[in-house]
Design a protein around this motif. Structure first.
Motif, PDB file in Angstrom:
ATOM      1  N   THR A  19      38.796  50.858  40.544  1.00 50.76           N
ATOM      2  CA  THR A  19      40.026  50.189  40.992  1.00 50.76           C
ATOM      3  C   THR A  19      40.977  51.170  41.670  1.00 50.76           C
ATOM      4  O   THR A  19      41.695  50.797  42.604  1.00 50.76           O
ATOM      5  CB  THR A  19      40.747  49.508  39.809  1.00 50.76           C
ATOM      6  N   LEU A 101      45.634  40.903  45.739  1.00 53.68           N
ATOM      7  CA  LEU A 101      45.477  39.796  44.797  1.00 53.68           C
ATOM      8  C   LEU A 101      44.716  38.642  45.436  1.00 53.68           C
ATOM      9  O   LEU A 101      43.807  38.066  44.812  1.00 53.68           O
ATOM     10  CB  LEU A 101      46.858  39.341  44.316  1.00 53.68           C
ATOM     11  N   HIS A 104      41.149  39.412  45.589  1.00 52.12           N
ATOM     12  CA  HIS A 104      40.536  39.353  44.258  1.00 52.12           C
ATOM     13  C   HIS A 104      40.540  37.937  43.668  1.00 52.12           C
ATOM     14  O   HIS A 104      40.193  37.760  42.501  1.00 52.12           O
ATOM     15  CB  HIS A 104      41.250  40.318  43.314  1.00 52.12           C
ATOM     16  N   SER A 105      40.914  36.952  44.501  1.00 51.36           N
ATOM     17  CA  SER A 105      40.761  35.557  44.070  1.00 51.36           C
ATOM     18  C   SER A 105      39.320  35.092  44.250  1.00 51.36           C
ATOM     19  O   SER A 105      38.980  33.961  43.889  1.00 51.36           O
ATOM     20  CB  SER A 105      41.697  34.649  44.870  1.00 51.36           C
ATOM     21  N   TYR A 242      40.756  43.647  37.688  1.00 56.20           N
ATOM     22  CA  TYR A 242      42.099  43.155  38.021  1.00 56.20           C
ATOM     23  C   TYR A 242      43.137  44.272  38.027  1.00 56.20           C
ATOM     24  O   TYR A 242      44.253  44.073  38.506  1.00 56.20           O
ATOM     25  CB  TYR A 242      42.503  42.039  37.062  1.00 56.20           C
ATOM     26  N   VAL A 272      45.372  36.230  37.396  1.00 59.31           N
ATOM     27  CA  VAL A 272      44.674  37.184  36.539  1.00 59.31           C
ATOM     28  C   VAL A 272      44.208  36.502  35.255  1.00 59.31           C
ATOM     29  O   VAL A 272      43.065  36.692  34.810  1.00 59.31           O
ATOM     30  CB  VAL A 272      45.570  38.395  36.220  1.00 59.31           C
ATOM     31  N   GLY A 275      41.207  34.398  35.975  1.00 57.65           N
ATOM     32  CA  GLY A 275      40.027  35.233  36.120  1.00 57.65           C
ATOM     33  C   GLY A 275      39.490  35.699  34.784  1.00 57.65           C
ATOM     34  O   GLY A 275      38.276  35.718  34.557  1.00 57.65           O
TER      35      GLY A 275
END
Length: 290
Positions: A19, A101, A104-105, A242, A272, A275
């Motif tokens: 990350t 973000l 990362h969906s 995340y 988040v 997820g």
């Protein structure tokens, strides 16, 4: 005697390092995006990627590069290329944390993509986290106010990444990871050439280290992520991803003084959480099928 997957702390450490590399590469790309055209960024990224793969290509020879799964390679390559283009467009115009973000969906789209692509049934348990996640995205986009087309581009990068993830999963049943990477880079390189030629301009000398770092970071991140999965189960590693959003938020604040407002913070938290629910459900299903 313990196996590699019995070392969750080491797996989490590699996942967290992934990350950091990913967020820093995104920050580097955003930093140069006002001076270096998108086409140049993606072209150099895939050229460097092929150079890194060249020793493997040499060892394989032409016979080792043959594939019977052209359609899947093409779809996966198109999606991966589009995902980077959408992401870099979003990076140019919206805060780093927002674009990260939205990219990362992708896990929220995976079940729908798998259903459309191969007819995979979407378990009823997956609908709730998907709905929750899309509500979080709606809070970030805020269509009731002035939704930006660049936020839509960021969301497009998430959808494209989901298609790429499903394609990679399907190809992994019959192709090696190196072959998947090879065809992905070839397809993306061919697509990036006309885009780079159309928008080509001189690249400032100061931007080259950032360009090279962004390109090499893809392989570094991939190696770190692979190591993470070799030391810990997916249910342990996946939630760490995340932290990319958290790291992107910190870098965006330190470099550009970007801080999400309260509604955006709530939206990020909701996505988040959705997820994490998806990861938890996947872990339960994995235990039941074991």
């Amino acid at each position: 005697m313990s196996s590699n997957t019995d070392k969750p702390l080491l797996g989490m450490a590699f996942a967290f390092a992934t990350t950091i590399v990913g967020a820093s590469a995104s920050a580097a790309t955003k930093y140069i995006s006002s001076e270096v055209p998108l086409g140049s960024i993606v072209l150099i990224q895939f050229i460097v990627g092929l150079l890194v793969l060249s020793p493997w290509i040499y060892r394989q020879g032409f016979s080792g590069l043959r594939s019977d799964y052209w359609q899947r390679h093409i779809v996966r390559g198109l999606a991966g290329f589009a995902g980077f283009c959408f992401f870099y467009l979003a990076l140019q115009h919206i805060p780093l944390v927002d674009s990260s973000l939205l990219r990362h969906s992708a896990p929220l789209f995976v079940a729908l993509v798998a259903y459309v692509w191969v007819g995979a049934k979407v378990p009823s348990s997956r609908w709730l986290p998907m709905i929750i996640g899309f509500c979080g995205i709606a809070l970030i986009l805020r269509p009731s106010s002035s939704v930006s087309i660049w936020h839509i581009a960021g969301l497009g990068s998430g959808l494209s990444l989901a298609i790429s993830m499903v394609g990679t999963r399907l190809l992994s049943h019959s192709e090696s990871s190196s072959k998947i990477l090879f065809y992905y880079h070839i397809i993306a390189l061919v697509l990036s050439i006309p885009l780079a030629l159309y928008s080509w301009q001189g690249i400032p000398s100061w931007a080259w280290p950032y360009l090279l770092y962004n390109s090499l970071s893809i392989f570094v991140a991939m190696w770190l992520y692979t190591k993470a999965y070799s030391y810990a189960k997916a249910s342990v590693v996946s939630p760490i991803g995340y932290f990319s959003v958290v790291n992107a938020g910190i870098l965006g604040w330190l470099i550009w003084d970007h801080l999400p407002d309260q509604i955006a913070f709530v939206g990020i938290a909701v996505v988040v959480c959705a997820g994490l629910i998806t990861v938890w459900q996947s872990a339960r299903e994995e235990k039941r099928s074991a």
